[in-house]
Motif scaffolding. Sequence first.
Motif, PDB file in Angstrom:
ATOM      1  N   LYS A  21      -0.959   3.137  -2.497  1.00 20.11           N
ATOM      2  CA  LYS A  21      -0.907   4.538  -3.272  1.00 20.11           C
ATOM      3  C   LYS A  21      -0.199   5.477  -2.216  1.00 20.11           C
ATOM      4  N   ALA A  22      -0.746   5.384  -0.967  1.00 20.66           N
ATOM      5  CA  ALA A  22      -0.367   6.224   0.279  1.00 20.66           C
ATOM      6  C   ALA A  22       1.160   5.888   0.572  1.00 20.66           C
ATOM      7  N   LEU A  23       1.304   4.457   0.621  1.00 18.76           N
ATOM      8  CA  LEU A  23       2.665   3.950   1.219  1.00 18.76           C
ATOM      9  C   LEU A  23       3.689   4.549   0.027  1.00 18.76           C
ATOM     10  N   GLY A  24       3.293   3.970  -1.166  1.00 19.78           N
ATOM     11  CA  GLY A  24       4.104   4.350  -2.284  1.00 19.78           C
ATOM     12  C   GLY A  24       4.451   6.063  -2.442  1.00 19.78           C
ATOM     13  N   SER A  25       3.547   6.863  -1.960  1.00 18.97           N
ATOM     14  CA  SER A  25       3.671   8.111  -2.211  1.00 18.97           C
ATOM     15  C   SER A  25       4.736   8.579  -0.880  1.00 18.97           C
ATOM     16  N   HIS A  26       4.556   8.196   0.108  1.00 19.47           N
ATOM     17  CA  HIS A  26       5.525   8.500   1.087  1.00 19.47           C
ATOM     18  C   HIS A  26       6.763   7.754   0.934  1.00 19.47           C
ATOM     19  N   GLN A  27       6.958   6.669   0.272  1.00 12.62           N
ATOM     20  CA  GLN A  27       8.347   6.018  -0.003  1.00 12.62           C
ATOM     21  C   GLN A  27       9.175   7.040  -0.853  1.00 12.62           C
ATOM     22  N   HIS A  28       8.252   7.470  -2.055  1.00 13.56           N
ATOM     23  CA  HIS A  28       8.962   8.169  -3.018  1.00 13.56           C
ATOM     24  C   HIS A  28       9.101   9.718  -2.599  1.00 13.56           C
ATOM     25  N   GLN A  29       8.219  10.410  -2.029  1.00 22.24           N
ATOM     26  CA  GLN A  29       8.382  11.835  -1.537  1.00 22.24           C
ATOM     27  C   GLN A  29       7.948  12.067  -0.030  1.00 22.24           C
ATOM     28  N   PRO A  30       8.937  11.212   0.863  1.00 27.53           N
ATOM     29  CA  PRO A  30       8.648  11.368   2.151  1.00 27.53           C
ATOM     30  C   PRO A  30       8.155  12.810   2.821  1.00 27.53           C
ATOM     31  N   ARG A  31       8.963  13.927   2.207  1.00 27.44           N
ATOM     32  CA  ARG A  31       9.100  15.333   2.726  1.00 27.44           C
ATOM     33  C   ARG A  31       7.781  16.000   2.248  1.00 27.44           C
ATOM     34  N   ARG A  32       6.980  15.311   1.385  1.00 24.05           N
ATOM     35  CA  ARG A  32       5.690  16.076   0.533  1.00 24.05           C
ATOM     36  C   ARG A  32       4.697  15.179   1.451  1.00 24.05           C
ATOM     37  N   TRP A  33       4.940  14.018   1.549  1.00 27.88           N
ATOM     38  CA  TRP A  33       3.746  12.965   2.012  1.00 27.88           C
ATOM     39  C   TRP A  33       4.027  12.425   3.353  1.00 27.88           C
ATOM     40  N   THR A  34       4.003  13.428   4.253  1.00 23.80           N
ATOM     41  CA  THR A  34       4.370  13.037   5.698  1.00 23.80           C
ATOM     42  C   THR A  34       3.039  12.267   6.319  1.00 23.80           C
ATOM     43  N   PRO A  35       3.230  11.735   7.324  1.00 26.39           N
ATOM     44  CA  PRO A  35       2.292  10.901   7.899  1.00 26.39           C
ATOM     45  C   PRO A  35       0.982  11.726   8.189  1.00 26.39           C
ATOM     46  N   GLU A  36       1.230  12.987   8.664  1.00 26.81           N
ATOM     47  CA  GLU A  36      -0.005  14.006   9.010  1.00 26.81           C
ATOM     48  C   GLU A  36      -0.657  14.095   7.807  1.00 26.81           C
ATOM     49  N   LYS A  37       0.161  14.365   6.668  1.00 26.38           N
ATOM     50  CA  LYS A  37      -0.758  14.903   5.369  1.00 26.38           C
ATOM     51  C   LYS A  37      -1.608  13.295   5.006  1.00 26.38           C
ATOM     52  N   ILE A  38      -0.924  12.292   5.025  1.00 22.07           N
ATOM     53  CA  ILE A  38      -1.786  11.135   4.608  1.00 22.07           C
ATOM     54  C   ILE A  38      -2.738  11.084   5.647  1.00 22.07           C
ATOM     55  N   ALA A  39      -2.710  11.261   6.966  1.00 16.81           N
ATOM     56  CA  ALA A  39      -3.777  10.947   7.738  1.00 16.81           C
ATOM     57  C   ALA A  39      -4.878  12.138   7.596  1.00 16.81           C
TER      58      ALA A  39
END
Length: 177
Positions: A121-139
């Motif tokens: 889910k986290a990787l898919g979210s980052h792949q589709h919306q990289p500006r919204r789901w940044t590594p900092e937000k995922i962390a």
Amino acid sequence: MGARLARMFRNFNVENRALREISKEKPRAAPRHATGAAPPAVSSEAAESVKKRNESLLEHLRSVYVESTDPAAAPETAENAAAANQSERRPLRVSLPGSAFGLLELTDVPKGKLTIAEALKALGSHQHQPRRWTPEKIAQEYSLELKDTKSLVEFFIPFKVEIIPPKTRTAKRIKAS
């Protein structure tokens, strides 16, 4: 015919060749290393001095005193252990529908860890919306370390299905049913 010829040469003069090989002089073994004299026998005086008590050494031994204590640890009760364990865990954010593979359904995950469903889910979210789901937000969202999350986003890519159109119009196509 080739096998017969090979057999003839192989068996030609076998007895003489075997006898010649057996009668050769055998190689000599390497010389052994010269050993020194036998170890000296322990004298009776030395054996007796070992068995005899030495009062000065006993006095030194009695003068040594070691005091050791364990550090005072708080007695851990069941409530304290459960509270500490709960603080190190976070609630599950994403789960698979139904009982996946007949396993127990998880309710919480240790901090710094992800389930497979959460990782996808986290990787898919980052792949589709990289500006919204940044590594900092995922962390921050999944209680992970930032360097681990950056590595996760950089090196792991979820499956991506691409449909490549045929080069010619006459190529067979699978029709939707």
